[in-house]
Design a protein around this motif. Structure first.
Motif, PDB file in Angstrom:
ATOM      1  N   THR A   1      37.367  32.056  65.327  1.00  0.00           N
ATOM      2  CA  THR A   1      37.670  32.949  64.218  1.00  0.00           C
ATOM      3  C   THR A   1      36.551  33.961  64.055  1.00  0.00           C
ATOM      4  OG1 THR A   1      38.913  31.219  63.080  1.00  0.00           O
ATOM      5  CG2 THR A   1      38.144  33.067  61.752  1.00  0.00           C
ATOM      6  N   THR A   2      36.910  35.243  64.064  1.00  0.00           N
ATOM      7  CA  THR A   2      35.899  36.280  63.881  1.00  0.00           C
ATOM      8  C   THR A   2      35.946  36.883  62.486  1.00  0.00           C
ATOM      9  OG1 THR A   2      37.380  37.943  64.797  1.00  0.00           O
ATOM     10  CG2 THR A   2      35.856  36.880  66.321  1.00  0.00           C
ATOM     11  N   TYR A   3      37.051  36.681  61.761  1.00  0.00           N
ATOM     12  CA  TYR A   3      37.164  37.207  60.404  1.00  0.00           C
ATOM     13  C   TYR A   3      38.180  36.369  59.654  1.00  0.00           C
ATOM     14  CZ  TYR A   3      37.736  40.394  56.492  1.00  0.00           C
ATOM     15  OH  TYR A   3      37.770  40.931  55.234  1.00  0.00           O
ATOM     16  N   HIS A   4      37.884  36.071  58.396  1.00  0.00           N
ATOM     17  CA  HIS A   4      38.822  35.329  57.547  1.00  0.00           C
ATOM     18  C   HIS A   4      38.622  35.783  56.107  1.00  0.00           C
ATOM     19  CE1 HIS A   4      41.385  32.034  56.209  1.00  0.00           C
ATOM     20  NE2 HIS A   4      40.560  31.958  55.192  1.00  0.00           N
ATOM     21  N   GLU A   5      39.728  36.115  55.451  1.00  0.00           N
ATOM     22  CA  GLU A   5      39.674  36.516  54.042  1.00  0.00           C
ATOM     23  C   GLU A   5      40.933  36.050  53.341  1.00  0.00           C
ATOM     24  OE1 GLU A   5      39.305  40.521  51.254  1.00  0.00           O
ATOM     25  OE2 GLU A   5      39.509  40.746  53.415  1.00  0.00           O
ATOM     26  N   ARG A   6      40.748  35.441  52.208  1.00  0.00           N
ATOM     27  CA  ARG A   6      41.869  35.054  51.353  1.00  0.00           C
ATOM     28  C   ARG A   6      41.975  36.129  50.272  1.00  0.00           C
ATOM     29  NH1 ARG A   6      45.267  30.823  51.425  1.00  0.00           N
ATOM     30  NH2 ARG A   6      46.080  30.159  49.432  1.00  0.00           N
ATOM     31  N   ILE A   7      43.122  36.756  50.168  1.00  0.00           N
ATOM     32  CA  ILE A   7      43.293  37.887  49.268  1.00  0.00           C
ATOM     33  C   ILE A   7      44.054  37.442  48.023  1.00  0.00           C
ATOM     34  CG2 ILE A   7      44.120  40.252  49.072  1.00  0.00           C
ATOM     35  CD1 ILE A   7      44.159  40.185  52.206  1.00  0.00           C
ATOM     36  N   TRP A   8      43.299  37.232  46.971  1.00  0.00           N
ATOM     37  CA  TRP A   8      43.878  36.820  45.697  1.00  0.00           C
ATOM     38  C   TRP A   8      44.409  38.041  44.967  1.00  0.00           C
ATOM     39  CZ3 TRP A   8      44.082  31.712  45.137  1.00  0.00           C
ATOM     40  CH2 TRP A   8      43.188  30.938  45.854  1.00  0.00           C
ATOM     41  N   ALA A   9      45.504  37.860  44.269  1.00  0.00           N
ATOM     42  CA  ALA A   9      45.973  38.914  43.371  1.00  0.00           C
ATOM     43  C   ALA A   9      44.932  39.012  42.251  1.00  0.00           C
ATOM     44  CB  ALA A   9      47.343  38.553  42.822  1.00  0.00           C
ATOM     45  N   ALA A  10      45.143  39.885  41.319  1.00  0.00           N
ATOM     46  CA  ALA A  10      44.169  40.137  40.249  1.00  0.00           C
ATOM     47  C   ALA A  10      43.608  38.827  39.688  1.00  0.00           C
ATOM     48  CB  ALA A  10      44.827  40.945  39.144  1.00  0.00           C
ATOM     49  N   LYS A  11      42.299  38.777  39.545  1.00  0.00           N
ATOM     50  CA  LYS A  11      41.629  37.535  39.149  1.00  0.00           C
ATOM     51  C   LYS A  11      41.808  37.188  37.677  1.00  0.00           C
ATOM     52  CE  LYS A  11      38.562  37.645  42.957  1.00  0.00           C
ATOM     53  NZ  LYS A  11      37.633  36.835  43.609  1.00  0.00           N
ATOM     54  N   TRP A  12      42.370  38.078  36.881  1.00  0.00           N
ATOM     55  CA  TRP A  12      42.611  37.793  35.473  1.00  0.00           C
ATOM     56  C   TRP A  12      43.933  37.037  35.266  1.00  0.00           C
ATOM     57  CZ3 TRP A  12      47.184  39.937  34.242  1.00  0.00           C
ATOM     58  CH2 TRP A  12      47.584  41.067  34.930  1.00  0.00           C
ATOM     59  N   ILE A  13      44.734  36.917  36.295  1.00  0.00           N
ATOM     60  CA  ILE A  13      46.055  36.301  36.165  1.00  0.00           C
ATOM     61  C   ILE A  13      45.997  34.847  35.669  1.00  0.00           C
ATOM     62  CG2 ILE A  13      48.085  35.513  37.487  1.00  0.00           C
ATOM     63  CD1 ILE A  13      48.053  38.204  38.887  1.00  0.00           C
ATOM     64  N   PRO A  14      45.094  33.989  36.184  1.00  0.00           N
ATOM     65  CA  PRO A  14      45.065  32.621  35.647  1.00  0.00           C
ATOM     66  C   PRO A  14      44.810  32.579  34.136  1.00  0.00           C
ATOM     67  CG  PRO A  14      43.804  32.729  37.666  1.00  0.00           C
ATOM     68  CD  PRO A  14      44.177  34.135  37.308  1.00  0.00           C
ATOM     69  N   TRP A  15      44.018  33.529  33.647  1.00  0.00           N
ATOM     70  CA  TRP A  15      43.758  33.567  32.196  1.00  0.00           C
ATOM     71  C   TRP A  15      45.004  34.023  31.448  1.00  0.00           C
ATOM     72  CZ3 TRP A  15      39.780  30.879  30.983  1.00  0.00           C
ATOM     73  CH2 TRP A  15      38.724  30.770  31.881  1.00  0.00           C
ATOM     74  N   ALA A  16      45.700  35.001  31.985  1.00  0.00           N
ATOM     75  CA  ALA A  16      46.921  35.479  31.349  1.00  0.00           C
ATOM     76  C   ALA A  16      48.010  34.406  31.383  1.00  0.00           C
ATOM     77  CB  ALA A  16      47.404  36.748  32.034  1.00  0.00           C
ATOM     78  N   LEU A  17      48.010  33.615  32.435  1.00  0.00           N
ATOM     79  CA  LEU A  17      49.008  32.549  32.543  1.00  0.00           C
ATOM     80  C   LEU A  17      48.857  31.497  31.445  1.00  0.00           C
ATOM     81  CD1 LEU A  17      49.172  31.927  36.404  1.00  0.00           C
ATOM     82  CD2 LEU A  17      50.915  32.975  34.955  1.00  0.00           C
ATOM     83  N   LEU A  18      47.685  31.419  30.852  1.00  0.00           N
ATOM     84  CA  LEU A  18      47.489  30.476  29.746  1.00  0.00           C
ATOM     85  C   LEU A  18      48.463  30.737  28.598  1.00  0.00           C
ATOM     86  CD1 LEU A  18      43.611  30.145  29.636  1.00  0.00           C
ATOM     87  CD2 LEU A  18      45.257  28.312  30.089  1.00  0.00           C
ATOM     88  N   LEU A  19      48.977  31.957  28.507  1.00  0.00           N
ATOM     89  CA  LEU A  19      49.943  32.291  27.461  1.00  0.00           C
ATOM     90  C   LEU A  19      51.264  31.544  27.632  1.00  0.00           C
ATOM     91  CD1 LEU A  19      49.280  36.119  27.184  1.00  0.00           C
ATOM     92  CD2 LEU A  19      48.567  34.317  25.596  1.00  0.00           C
ATOM     93  N   VAL A  20      51.477  30.946  28.796  1.00  0.00           N
ATOM     94  CA  VAL A  20      52.677  30.139  29.016  1.00  0.00           C
ATOM     95  C   VAL A  20      52.680  28.934  28.066  1.00  0.00           C
ATOM     96  CG1 VAL A  20      53.781  28.582  30.687  1.00  0.00           C
ATOM     97  CG2 VAL A  20      53.044  30.846  31.399  1.00  0.00           C
ATOM     98  N   ILE A  21      51.522  28.376  27.775  1.00  0.00           N
ATOM     99  CA  ILE A  21      51.450  27.177  26.934  1.00  0.00           C
ATOM    100  C   ILE A  21      51.936  27.463  25.514  1.00  0.00           C
ATOM    101  CG2 ILE A  21      49.907  25.430  25.959  1.00  0.00           C
ATOM    102  CD1 ILE A  21      48.288  25.653  28.604  1.00  0.00           C
ATOM    103  N   PRO A  22      51.362  28.451  24.780  1.00  0.00           N
ATOM    104  CA  PRO A  22      51.894  28.689  23.430  1.00  0.00           C
ATOM    105  C   PRO A  22      53.336  29.203  23.438  1.00  0.00           C
ATOM    106  CG  PRO A  22      50.187  30.297  23.957  1.00  0.00           C
ATOM    107  CD  PRO A  22      50.190  29.273  25.049  1.00  0.00           C
TER     108      PRO A  22
END
Length: 154
Positions: A2-23
């Motif tokens: 392997t000469t290059y590896h990158e995991r491309i996450w969508a916007a990093k604020w999404i897990p925090w916004a997903l917390l709104l699923v609970i209420p």
């Protein structure tokens, strides 16, 4: 190798916004049962979080192949890779985009790398890949394209 590896996450604020699923779940299920809502909310949050993690794209250069998401192509069929930044990347993803291009685009990732496809049998003119390290990815692709004999002779 392997000469290059990158995991491309969508916007990093999404897990925090997903917390709104609970209420939201508590609010919707309160007429049924507060306890059902209190149990279902965190379960739905975790399910959404797992989907966010699973949907993260991966770009990798390994064994003479470029892997981007579920697609792969031999580097011998690739042309020059070009790092594109900010406003130019916005245009590359929008008004300049060829509808035949293969895309691995993630929201919240501003830079892209455009890799030309030189295979005459492939109708795809280029790949457009979101990346947080555009210069490093373009350099890795361009290095992988060079013949081994040329690398050894340097």
């Amino acid at each position: 190798m392997t000469t290059y590896h990158e995991r491309i996450w969508a916007a990093k604020w999404i897990p925090w916004a997903l917390l709104l699923v609970i209420p939201a779940t508590l609010l919707v299920l309160q007429p049924v049962s507060w306890l059902v809502g209190a149990i279902t909310g965190p379960i739905l949050y975790l399910a959404c979080l797992v989907l966010w993690i699973v949907s993260a794209g991966t770009v990798e250069i390994r064994d003479g192949m470029l892997f981007a998401g579920r697609a792969s192509i031999n580097v011998e069929f690739l042309g020059e890779a070009e790092a594109i930044y900010a406003d130019d990347a916005f245009a590359a993803r929008g008004q300049e985009l060829d509808p035949r291009a293969w895309l691995l685009i993630r929201g919240g990732v501003k830079d892209v790398v455009r890799v030309l496809v030189t295979d005459p049998d492939d109708p795809t003119p280029y790949w457009l890949l979101s990346t947080r390290s555009a210069q490093a990815l373009a350099a890795a692709i361009n290095d992988a394209r060079r013949p081994t004999a040329q690398i050894e002779g340097e």
